[in-house]
Design a protein around this motif. Structure first.
Motif, PDB file in Angstrom:
ATOM      1  N   TYR A 181     -31.107  18.662  18.109  1.00 53.60           N
ATOM      2  CA  TYR A 181     -31.528  17.265  18.167  1.00 53.60           C
ATOM      3  C   TYR A 181     -30.718  16.445  17.171  1.00 53.60           C
ATOM      4  O   TYR A 181     -30.421  16.901  16.064  1.00 53.60           O
ATOM      5  CB  TYR A 181     -33.015  17.129  17.867  1.00 53.60           C
ATOM      6  N   GLY A 182     -30.363  15.211  17.575  1.00 60.08           N
ATOM      7  CA  GLY A 182     -29.585  14.331  16.716  1.00 60.08           C
ATOM      8  C   GLY A 182     -30.412  13.164  16.203  1.00 60.08           C
ATOM      9  O   GLY A 182     -31.371  12.715  16.862  1.00 60.08           O
ATOM     10  N   GLY A 220     -34.741   9.911  17.316  1.00 60.86           N
ATOM     11  CA  GLY A 220     -34.484  11.333  17.495  1.00 60.86           C
ATOM     12  C   GLY A 220     -34.070  11.601  18.933  1.00 60.86           C
ATOM     13  O   GLY A 220     -34.834  11.326  19.868  1.00 60.86           O
ATOM     14  N   MET A 221     -32.872  12.119  19.131  1.00 57.76           N
ATOM     15  CA  MET A 221     -32.274  12.253  20.466  1.00 57.76           C
ATOM     16  C   MET A 221     -32.025  13.714  20.800  1.00 57.76           C
ATOM     17  O   MET A 221     -31.387  14.437  20.022  1.00 57.76           O
ATOM     18  CB  MET A 221     -30.947  11.486  20.498  1.00 57.76           C
ATOM     19  N   PRO A 247     -25.826  12.746  13.750  1.00 58.23           N
ATOM     20  CA  PRO A 247     -25.819  14.056  13.098  1.00 58.23           C
ATOM     21  C   PRO A 247     -27.131  14.769  13.380  1.00 58.23           C
ATOM     22  O   PRO A 247     -28.067  14.165  13.925  1.00 58.23           O
ATOM     23  CB  PRO A 247     -25.688  13.696  11.614  1.00 58.23           C
ATOM     24  N   SER A 248     -27.218  16.029  13.033  1.00 57.82           N
ATOM     25  CA  SER A 248     -28.452  16.769  13.269  1.00 57.82           C
ATOM     26  C   SER A 248     -29.620  16.081  12.573  1.00 57.82           C
ATOM     27  O   SER A 248     -29.494  15.575  11.459  1.00 57.82           O
ATOM     28  CB  SER A 248     -28.313  18.218  12.792  1.00 57.82           C
ATOM     29  N   ALA A 249     -30.764  16.047  13.244  1.00 60.11           N
ATOM     30  CA  ALA A 249     -31.921  15.273  12.791  1.00 60.11           C
ATOM     31  C   ALA A 249     -32.765  16.090  11.815  1.00 60.11           C
ATOM     32  O   ALA A 249     -33.907  16.463  12.101  1.00 60.11           O
ATOM     33  CB  ALA A 249     -32.746  14.818  13.991  1.00 60.11           C
ATOM     34  N   PRO A 256     -32.667  20.937  13.761  1.00 63.48           N
ATOM     35  CA  PRO A 256     -33.839  20.940  14.636  1.00 63.48           C
ATOM     36  C   PRO A 256     -33.479  21.287  16.077  1.00 63.48           C
ATOM     37  O   PRO A 256     -32.506  20.759  16.623  1.00 63.48           O
ATOM     38  CB  PRO A 256     -34.341  19.506  14.538  1.00 63.48           C
ATOM     39  N   THR A 257     -34.269  22.141  16.687  1.00 65.95           N
ATOM     40  CA  THR A 257     -34.013  22.513  18.076  1.00 65.95           C
ATOM     41  C   THR A 257     -35.149  22.108  19.008  1.00 65.95           C
ATOM     42  O   THR A 257     -35.137  22.437  20.184  1.00 65.95           O
ATOM     43  CB  THR A 257     -33.770  24.029  18.192  1.00 65.95           C
TER      44      THR A 257
END
Length: 328
Positions: A38-39, A31-32, A144-146, A154-155
């Motif tokens: 977040y990706g 998770g980045m 892609p978005s996590a 996710p933010t």
């Protein structure tokens, strides 16, 4: 049955980045944090890692992924960079702009990540932790978005840890709340044309100072998207969403905007009491997530202006309210 282990959330320190880079090199997912959302990051050159991204998200494999690079030089090793693409990179990278460009013949990106297309979607995130991780991993990252496919993006790090299990994601790097709060703007550069494929964190007007008027891509891609984020139903809470609400039922939750909200909702949250679209974008997914857990029967959303970042907010809300037949 053995319970699933919780995904660890680690601080954004050198030791964490090294640990995350080692996991990525091993084909695992991380998770980045980025400035947008977040990706769910994996090695973009590895078919195995990319397949793990699709499996963890439950994402349709015909839906391409955005590839994250540390700088424009890395992008030039993956795609054919025209003078117009180079001008956009110089002006807006790092930042919330994804460019869909022709793949180089020797591009090492997994064809699965590009959904078999002869293009690749590239962006350089405006987040120091994300760029440090890309450099430490030594390869471009598909991210892609996590979130589970089609659900709210996710933010914060906790959103990611809650959405996945330890056997899906090695760890999440906690980079704080994502300051932009909506995904990147996607622009396709095809031949002589520049096409708005998805509105996002960089407003159309800013891009058009470089490209001139952007062409519109038209309706969502129902079956085979030409870029990420183009399926009809996307960014959706579990509750049904009703747009352009000027009144609210007692069993509805209200997502408001501006200084005056309709009365009578079970619960109300205001994206921006001051009517600030940047503030509204930053709050959008977190507030939708909170209202989704409110116990209401549905979410009523007040009208949002369509200028500037309002275009991206309205795009996300429109997809959240769409029929749930296809997720992205």
């Amino acid at each position: 049955m053995t319970p699933q282990m919780t995904v660890p959330i680690n601080p954004p320190v050198d030791e964490t980045i090294a640990q995350a880079a080692a996991a990525l090199k091993g084909g695992f997912l991380v998770g980045m944090p980025t400035e947008t959302v977040y990706g769910l990051a994996g090695d973009a050159t590895s078919d195995v890692a990319v397949a793990r991204i699709f499996a963890a998200k439950g994402r349709p494999r015909f839906n391409p992924l955005i590839i994250h690079v540390a700088d424009a030089d890395e992008a030039a090793a993956l795609a054919e960079v025209s003078p117009r693409a180079a001008a956009l990179m110089a002006r807006f990278w790092p930042g919330p702009l994804t460019l869909v460009l022709p793949r180089r013949a020797d591009c090492p990106i997994s064809l699965l990540a590009s959904a078999g297309l002869d293009t690749v979607a590239l962006r350089c995130p405006d987040h120091a932790v994300a760029r440090a991780l890309i450099r430490a991993a030594g390869r471009p990252l598909a991210a892609p978005s996590a979130n589970p496919s089609g659900r709210l993006s996710p933010t914060c790090a906790a959103d990611v840890a809650e959405a996945f299990t330890r056997d899906q994601v090695a760890l999440v790097i906690d980079g704080g709340a994502a300051p932009v709060g909506v995904e990147s703007t996607i622009v396709g550069l095809f031949g002589d044309g520049a096409v708005m494929l998805r509105p996002g964190g960089l407003p159309r007007a800013a891009i058009e100072t470089v490209t001139g008027p952007l062409q519109d891509a038209g309706h969502a891609d129902a079956d085979a998207p030409q870029s990420p984020g183009r399926l009809l139903s996307h960014y959706a809470p579990r509750l049904p969403v009703r747009l352009n609400a000027t009144s609210v039922a007692p069993d509805e939750a209200l997502l408001g905007f501006g200084g005056s909200l309709p009365a009578g909702a079970l619960v109300s949250l205001n994206l921006s009491p001051a009517g600030d679209l940047a503030e509204a974008a930053a709050h959008l997914f977190a507030m939708l997530r909170q209202l989704d857990r409110s116990g209401a029967k549905g979410i009523a959303v007040m009208p949002i202006p369509g200028d500037g970042l309002g275009e991206a907010i309205r795009d996300r809300l429109g997809r959240a309210a769409a029929p749930r037949g296809a997720a992205a």
